[in-house]
Enzyme design. Structure first.
Site, PDB file in Angstrom:
ATOM      1  N   HIS A 306       0.849  -1.189   0.000  1.00  0.00           N
ATOM      2  CA  HIS A 306       0.000   0.000   0.000  1.00  0.00           C
ATOM      3  C   HIS A 306       0.882   1.233   0.000  1.00  0.00           C
ATOM      4  CE1 HIS A 306      -3.125   2.878   1.135  1.00  0.00           C
ATOM      5  NE2 HIS A 306      -3.980   1.955   0.762  1.00  0.00           N
ATOM      6  N   ASP A 363      -7.977  -5.101  -0.241  1.00  0.00           N
ATOM      7  CA  ASP A 363      -8.450  -5.969  -1.333  1.00  0.00           C
ATOM      8  C   ASP A 363      -8.109  -7.435  -1.133  1.00  0.00           C
ATOM      9  OD1 ASP A 363      -7.598  -3.196  -3.309  1.00  0.00           O
ATOM     10  OD2 ASP A 363      -9.637  -3.955  -3.002  1.00  0.00           O
TER      11      ASP A 363
HETATM   12  C1  SDX Z   1      -6.126   0.163  -3.013  1.00  0.00           C
HETATM   13  O1  SDX Z   1      -4.244   4.585  -2.015  1.00  0.00           O
HETATM   14  C2  SDX Z   1      -5.225   4.033  -1.461  1.00  0.00           C
HETATM   15  O2  SDX Z   1      -5.703   4.422  -0.398  1.00  0.00           O
HETATM   16  C3  SDX Z   1      -5.816   2.872  -2.239  1.00  0.00           C
HETATM   17  C4  SDX Z   1      -6.861   2.033  -1.502  1.00  0.00           C
HETATM   18  C5  SDX Z   1      -8.146   2.807  -1.252  1.00  0.00           C
HETATM   19  O3  SDX Z   1      -8.862   2.478  -0.296  1.00  0.00           O
HETATM   20  O4  SDX Z   1      -8.486   3.682  -2.088  1.00  0.00           O
HETATM   21  O5  SDX Z   1      -6.345   1.612  -0.253  1.00  0.00           O
HETATM   22  C6  SDX Z   1      -7.269   0.794  -2.305  1.00  0.00           C
HETATM   23  O6  SDX Z   1      -5.860   0.491  -4.140  1.00  0.00           O
HETATM   24  C7  SDX Z   1      -5.283  -0.851  -2.272  1.00  0.00           C
HETATM   25  C8  SDX Z   1      -4.072  -1.337  -3.111  1.00  0.00           C
HETATM   26  C9  SDX Z   1      -4.562  -2.455  -4.054  1.00  0.00           C
HETATM   27  N1  SDX Z   1      -3.469  -2.844  -5.015  1.00  0.00           N
HETATM   28  C10 SDX Z   1      -2.877  -4.014  -4.936  1.00  0.00           C
HETATM   29  O7  SDX Z   1      -3.074  -4.841  -4.055  1.00  0.00           O
HETATM   30  C11 SDX Z   1      -1.894  -4.281  -6.094  1.00  0.00           C
HETATM   31  C12 SDX Z   1      -0.581  -4.852  -5.542  1.00  0.00           C
HETATM   32  N2  SDX Z   1       0.124  -3.794  -4.769  1.00  0.00           N
HETATM   33  C13 SDX Z   1       0.984  -2.949  -5.468  1.00  0.00           C
HETATM   34  O8  SDX Z   1       1.054  -2.932  -6.838  1.00  0.00           O
HETATM   35  C14 SDX Z   1       1.562  -1.773  -4.702  1.00  0.00           C
HETATM   36  O9  SDX Z   1       1.842  -2.210  -3.429  1.00  0.00           O
HETATM   37  C15 SDX Z   1       0.719  -0.515  -4.642  1.00  0.00           C
HETATM   38  C16 SDX Z   1       0.336  -0.070  -5.994  1.00  0.00           C
HETATM   39  C17 SDX Z   1      -0.493  -0.745  -3.815  1.00  0.00           C
HETATM   40  C18 SDX Z   1       1.558   0.575  -3.967  1.00  0.00           C
HETATM   41  O10 SDX Z   1       2.615   0.824  -4.791  1.00  0.00           O
HETATM   42  P1  SDX Z   1       3.733   1.927  -4.434  1.00  0.00           P
HETATM   43  O11 SDX Z   1       3.412   2.610  -3.151  1.00  0.00           O
HETATM   44  O12 SDX Z   1       3.961   2.770  -5.652  1.00  0.00           O
HETATM   45  O13 SDX Z   1       4.960   1.060  -4.122  1.00  0.00           O
HETATM   46  P2  SDX Z   1       5.951   0.464  -5.217  1.00  0.00           P
HETATM   47  O14 SDX Z   1       5.166  -0.074  -6.395  1.00  0.00           O
HETATM   48  O15 SDX Z   1       7.000   1.483  -5.479  1.00  0.00           O
HETATM   49  O16 SDX Z   1       6.568  -0.790  -4.430  1.00  0.00           O
HETATM   50  C19 SDX Z   1       7.662  -0.620  -3.527  1.00  0.00           C
HETATM   51  C20 SDX Z   1       8.440  -1.920  -3.629  1.00  0.00           C
HETATM   52  C21 SDX Z   1       8.841  -2.280  -5.048  1.00  0.00           C
HETATM   53  O17 SDX Z   1       9.993  -3.106  -4.964  1.00  0.00           O
HETATM   54  P3  SDX Z   1      11.485  -2.398  -5.161  1.00  0.00           P
HETATM   55  O18 SDX Z   1      11.434  -1.637  -6.489  1.00  0.00           O
HETATM   56  O19 SDX Z   1      11.641  -1.463  -3.964  1.00  0.00           O
HETATM   57  O20 SDX Z   1      12.447  -3.535  -5.169  1.00  0.00           O
HETATM   58  O21 SDX Z   1       7.607  -3.021  -3.177  1.00  0.00           O
HETATM   59  C22 SDX Z   1       7.406  -3.915  -4.267  1.00  0.00           C
HETATM   60  C23 SDX Z   1       7.716  -3.166  -5.533  1.00  0.00           C
HETATM   61  O22 SDX Z   1       8.142  -4.071  -6.550  1.00  0.00           O
HETATM   62  N3  SDX Z   1       5.993  -4.298  -4.216  1.00  0.00           N
HETATM   63  C24 SDX Z   1       5.526  -5.518  -4.397  1.00  0.00           C
HETATM   64  C25 SDX Z   1       4.143  -5.442  -4.190  1.00  0.00           C
HETATM   65  N4  SDX Z   1       3.800  -4.190  -3.903  1.00  0.00           N
HETATM   66  C26 SDX Z   1       4.949  -3.474  -3.926  1.00  0.00           C
HETATM   67  N5  SDX Z   1       6.168  -6.688  -4.674  1.00  0.00           N
HETATM   68  C27 SDX Z   1       5.372  -7.792  -4.794  1.00  0.00           C
HETATM   69  N6  SDX Z   1       4.013  -7.775  -4.600  1.00  0.00           N
HETATM   70  C28 SDX Z   1       3.376  -6.619  -4.309  1.00  0.00           C
HETATM   71  N7  SDX Z   1       2.068  -6.632  -4.122  1.00  0.00           N
END
Ligand code: SDX
Length: 427
Positions: A306, A363
């Site tokens: 998140h 989710d």
């Molecule tokens: C919602 O914002 C809100 O409030 C949203 C929400 C709401 O109520 O409106 O809470 C609802 O959208 C919840 C999130 C649902 N999405 C997912 O579950 C999709 C999977 N999660 C991600 O794609 C990710 O965690 C995000 C999009 C939610 C957040 O992404 P960020 O903050 O931009 O973080 P990032 O993509 O830069 O990740 C940081 C690191 C990365 O690795 P490095 O580059 O540092 O090596 O964490 C890794 C990412 O690759 N990473 C994951 C991961 N989520 C982040 N690795 C594996 N699996 C994951 N799910």
């Protein structure tokens, strides 16, 4: 706390006011940064940038705190119902019994959707994704309500709120009914809001719909947990579109489209598809954990991570508990729930996830409950949209009441500098 932040560029110092919120959050007001220094800030994804002040929702990602208008999500999801919480988010206070009854009745007054909307939904193939249909139908509501609401007029704004709450619920159910070729149902003004949703979705002309209070209670709680979440992607979209003074239906339609993305609300559908794939492949959670950690593999553990919660998502904790309760009460055995719990346990002790503070988000478990309630997977994000609707309305209303300026970010240009035109024969 100092009241001034000082920035130095090329030996020149610039001072900016420091703002402190009611929960002691600190912000640097850079309103005149470019005028003073010629510089802008760069913050792709707005990870460090505040777009507005707001009195609606407070969340603390480090502590796993979520409050609507000062009330904790734990209390609201236990003691209030979805329409009470909708009223609280939109109008700022919990309704009195009289206000709540009036709100429910005024929503009923607007529950009829113009029959011509049916010819619009008939234009879609049955295979169209419900979120795409919902975005289109929400925008189409403008055709039947062309006058933009005057936000300064309390009565007009209240009516627009009731109209949006009523019609969105009906057209959301129509996106499912269309996909299964069932007749489109009407709202029943003798029933409550959440009761109506299940009827709109599942009642067939051949027999009356049998209400299940366990299902209604579970849905009501899920809608409350999804109702608002400060400046998330879809809410920021609703604010951005509304900042050009586009109407409420057009702004909500844009929010539906933003929510559809698998990184945002679309994750609840992606989580179920992921869990089903793991189940179909023998339930080997470790294999999928490895894929999620592999930089060369685009696979992500959907429902994990998140932008703001760097600790547990308080909603996920409540939904996980509710999933156990609902499946037990309904007598539903779902191996997917066990796989989800195995994945969570494995991730919570895995260095990759722990170091990146990746925890289950809202989710991760919600789809398991929706499935137990008989909601089809491609309707999961529509469920998220129904829950988030009052939050979108509240945020749009606040943005307009605060007379916020049209959203128009700057950029850093990194393309070609000036060059002469090259005639075709010379290219
Ligand atoms: C919602 O914002 C809100 O409030 C949203 C929400 C709401 O109520 O409106 O809470 C609802 O959208 C919840 C999130 C649902 N999405 C997912 O579950 C999709 C999977 N999660 C991600 O794609 C990710 O965690 C995000 C999009 C939610 C957040 O992404 P960020 O903050 O931009 O973080 P990032 O993509 O830069 O990740 C940081 C690191 C990365 O690795 P490095 O580059 O540092 O090596 O964490 C890794 C990412 O690759 N990473 C994951 C991961 N989520 C982040 N690795 C594996 N699996 C994951 N799910």
């Amino acid at each position: 706390m100092s009241k001034i932040a000082t920035l130095e560029i090329d030996g020149k110092k610039y001072e900016f006011p420091i703002l402190v919120g009611s929960e002691n959050e600190v912000a640097i007001d850079i309103n005149n940064l470019r005028d003073l220094s010629g510089a802008i800030t760069m913050d792709p994804g707005f990870k460090n940038s505040g777009s507005c002040t707001s009195k609606i929702t407070f969340l603390d990602g480090e502590e796993g705190v979520l409050r609507y208008r000062g009330y904790s999500i734990e209390e609201l999801s236990e003691k209030a119902n979805f329409l009470e919480v909708s009223f609280l988010l939109i109008f700022g206070e919990l309704p009195t019994a009289k206000q709540l009854e009036k709100f429910e009745n005024d929503i009923r007054r607007h529950s009829l959707v113009n029959e011509e909307m049916k010819s619009i939904i008939d234009g879609f193939p049955k295979t169209a994704h419900p979120m795409g249909v919902l975005a289109a139908l929400t925008s189409a509501l403008t055709a039947f309500n062309p006058k933009s609401v005057n936000v300064e007029n309390e009565k007009e704004m209240y009516e627009a709120v009731c109209k949006t709450m009523a019609k969105f619920l009906v057209i959301a159910s129509w996106t499912y009914r269309k996909s299964v070729g069932f007749p489109l149902n009407y709202y029943d003004n003798t029933k409550g809001y959440v009761e109506n949703f299940m009827r709109l979705m599942f009642e067939v002309p051949t027999e009356p719909y049998k209400e299940n209070p366990v299902i209604i209670a579970a849905l009501d709680k899920l809608f409350i947990l999804h109702a608002d979440h400060e400046q998330n992607c879809s809410t920021s979209t609703v604010r951005m579109v509304g900042s050009s003074h586009a109407g409420l239906f057009a702004s909500i339609s844009a929010g539906v489209s933003a929510l559809w993305g698998p990184l945002h609300g679309g994750a609840n559908q992606a989580v179920l598809e992921m869990l089903e794939e793991i189940h179909a492949n023998g339930g080997d959670a470790e294999k999928y954990m490895a894929k999620a950690k592999d930089k060369n593999d685009p696979f992500r553990l959907m429902g994990f991570g998140h932008r703001v919660y760097k600790n547990f998502d308080p909603r996920a904790k409540i939904i996980k508990k509710a999933a156990d309760e609902v499946l037990n009460t309904l007598g539903v055995e779902d191996p997917i729930l066990d796989i989800a719990k195995k994945l969570e346990e494995a991730a919570l002790v895995d260095e990759y996830f722990v170091s990146r503070k990746l925890y289950p988000n809202v989710d991760f478990y919600s789809g398991i409950i929706y499935r137990a309630l008989g909601i089809p997977t491609d309707m999961f994000t529509v469920m998220f949209a129904i829950g988030r609707l009052p939050g979108w309305i509240a945020q749009w209303k606040e943005m307009r009441e605060n007379k916020e300026p049209i959203g128009r970010p700057r950029q850093m240009y990194t393309g070609q500098t000036l060059r002469d035109f090259k005639p075709l024969e010379k290219r």
